[in-house]
Design a protein around this motif. Structure first.
Motif, PDB file in Angstrom:
ATOM      1  N   UNK A  16       0.822  -1.203   0.000  1.00 45.50           N
ATOM      2  CA  UNK A  16       0.000   0.000   0.000  1.00 45.50           C
ATOM      3  C   UNK A  16       0.859   1.258   0.000  1.00 45.50           C
ATOM      4  N   UNK A  17       1.932   1.252   0.799  1.00 47.66           N
ATOM      5  CA  UNK A  17       2.833   2.410   0.823  1.00 47.66           C
ATOM      6  C   UNK A  17       3.508   2.605  -0.529  1.00 47.66           C
ATOM      7  N   UNK A  18       3.930   1.499  -1.151  1.00 44.47           N
ATOM      8  CA  UNK A  18       4.548   1.583  -2.472  1.00 44.47           C
ATOM      9  C   UNK A  18       3.556   2.122  -3.496  1.00 44.47           C
ATOM     10  N   UNK A  19       2.319   1.656  -3.425  1.00 45.10           N
ATOM     11  CA  UNK A  19       1.287   2.140  -4.350  1.00 45.10           C
ATOM     12  C   UNK A  19       1.088   3.649  -4.200  1.00 45.10           C
ATOM     13  N   UNK A  20       1.043   4.110  -2.955  1.00 42.01           N
ATOM     14  CA  UNK A  20       0.835   5.542  -2.712  1.00 42.01           C
ATOM     15  C   UNK A  20       1.986   6.372  -3.275  1.00 42.01           C
ATOM     16  N   UNK A  21       3.217   5.890  -3.078  1.00 42.97           N
ATOM     17  CA  UNK A  21       4.370   6.617  -3.612  1.00 42.97           C
ATOM     18  C   UNK A  21       4.337   6.666  -5.131  1.00 42.97           C
ATOM     19  N   UNK A  22       3.955   5.558  -5.766  1.00 45.37           N
ATOM     20  CA  UNK A  22       3.904   5.522  -7.224  1.00 45.37           C
ATOM     21  C   UNK A  22       2.807   6.452  -7.746  1.00 45.37           C
ATOM     22  N   UNK A  23       1.667   6.463  -7.060  1.00 46.47           N
ATOM     23  CA  UNK A  23       0.564   7.324  -7.497  1.00 46.47           C
ATOM     24  C   UNK A  23       0.933   8.796  -7.374  1.00 46.47           C
TER      25      UNK A  23
END
Length: 456
Positions: free
Chosen positions: A156-163
């Motif tokens: 989830x943290x990785x997804x947020x950074x990518x977004x």
């Protein structure tokens, strides 16, 4: 004569397979980054190509029905075929569908028909790929000996950074290479995701076999269990998808009032924010001859969501759920109102940041209610139905918004979306099922739904 003492040899370490989690995470990041960049660029390319706001809404609506069907079929697909292979094929289809846009533009020139054809091809690739990648996550954790709960937090943290990075990167690419040529980056990211997934062991995506009749946990006699298994094997993907839709809709909307209210608010968020991000803001910045600024506005919103999600995770127990709920809804109303007024760029950035900061806690709360209230026995059909309905809800809202933009202008459409969100906020704050979020007695655990065909 003395005997030499034998040399000490260290025992060989047992063979340990290579870790799969880093490659899995990198594949997810590549796929999501490509989708995040294309999500900013494609509406702008369509508007620049057709010059017609209604065309953008019509494209979203045309693709909505196939997306809905493909979303349902995707769940049945990954229960029949190797999930790793489904993910690889899906990413390759996504790469091809995006790469064909600049190729077609160079050879024949893009038109609305090409957007429809390639949009449908992209939907065939994107939706089953997302489902297959999610289904691989538990297998990756089991192989590497990781905690699934902690690993989900990492993803989830990785997804947020990518977004956050995606829209800003899209703005840079459009400024450096042009909108159409920037799509090569999206195609490269999807192809990279496929190649990274290809390096994962094929066994990760293997579909577990059905339990033997004697070990059937439902208490069904052996002969009937064998017959049921044979009957299910004869059924096609479409009947399986239709049954999953019926069961999932009953669980989401008919079995539990808190779950139903949470779903309705989630759909409201998807429809209002999807229309703002996918149509109103692109039209606004295109008319102002500054399409690259859209990426920075969306990055500010994503950065706010990341910060507030992390803050909520750390401070969730400091306030009551109802307090978080009220603060989040109120802040979102202010942020959407600010965007709806279409103020100068600095105020747009501030409104987007306010919206992101407010949306984080309520997104976490609604996600918790949805996962907590869906019985484990019905989780597959319910979540599959939820994803399909969400994929269909946003395009319908975008099409309706395009009609308003075409008839009354982008400013009126922006204010109309803000007004719709104010009505949703008033309802959400006053609906009975969401007034007592901290009182367990008002929300007893739901009873798992058993389809008629499985009742004895």
């Amino acid at each position: 004569m003395t005997l030499a003492s034998p040399k000490f040899r260290r025992p060989r370490k047992p063979y340990q397979p290579r870790k799969t989690a880093p490659r899995y995470l990198l594949s997810c990041a590549c796929s999501l980054l490509g989708n995040s960049v294309s999500g900013v660029i494609l509406p702008l390319v369509l508007l620049a190509t057709t010059g017609d706001t209604l065309a953008a809404g019509a494209l979203a609506l045309i693709c909505a029905v196939p997306q809905f069907v493909i979303g349902l079929i995707g769940g049945a697909l990954i229960d029949r075929f190797n999930r790793r292979n489904v993910s690889i094929i899906s990413d390759i289809l996504s790469a091809v569908s995006v790469a064909l846009l600049p190729i077609v533009d160079m050879i024949w020139g893009l038109s609305f028909g090409w957007f429809v054809v390639l949009g449908l091809l992209g939907a065939i690739g994107d939706i089953p790929g997302m489902t297959a990648r999610d289904a691989l996550e538990p297998a990756v954790c089991e192989r590497d000996g990781r905690s699934l709960q902690k690993f989900m937090g990492l993803t989830q943290s990785l997804d947020s950074l990518v977004v956050i990075a995606g829209p800003a990167l899209a703005a840079f690419l459009m400024g450096a290479a042009g909108s159409v040529n920037a799509l090569w980056f999206t195609a490269a990211m999807s192809l990279s995701a496929a190649l990274l997934t290809l390096t994962l062991p094929r066994s990760l995506g293997a579909v577990c076999g059905a339990t033997t009749p004697a070990a059937s946990p439902t208490g069904v006699p052996a002969a009937r269990a064998v017959s049921s298994t044979k009957d299910e094997s004869r059924r096609g993907l479409l009947p399986d998808a239709w049954q999953a839709l019926r069961d999932g809709a009953h669980v989401l909307f008919a079995s539990d009032t808190l779950l139903r209210s949470s779903m309705l608010i989630s759909f409201g968020i998807v429809m209002v924010m999807g229309s703002l991000q996918g149509l109103v803001l692109p039209v606004h910045f295109t008319a102002a001859n500054s399409p690259e600024l859209l990426g920075y506005v969306l990055s500010a919103m994503s950065a706010g969501m990341l910060a507030s999600s992390l803050g909520y995770a750390a401070l969730a127990h400091k306030l009551r759920r109802r307090t978080w709920y009220i603060l989040s809804l109120t802040g979102m109303a202010l942020g959407i109102l600010g965007l709806g007024l279409l103020p100068p760029f600095p105020l747009l950035i501030a409104s987007a940041l306010m919206l992101g900061l407010s949306a984080g806690p309520i997104s976490a709360l609604l996600g918790f209610f949805i996962f907590d209230r869906i019985p484990a026995a019905n989780r597959g059909s319910a979540l599959g139905t939820q994803n399909s309905l969400t994929l269909a809800a946003a395009p319908v809202a975008v099409f309706a918004t395009s009609l308003v933009v075409e008839g009354a202008g982008v400013s009126v459409a922006a204010l109309a979306l803000a007004g719709c969100w104010m009505l949703i906020t008033v309802w959400a704050l006053n609906t009975h099922s969401l007034k007592y979020l901290d009182d367990k007695e008002n929300h007893p655990d739901p009873i798992p739904f058993v389809p008629d065909a499985e009742r004895v």
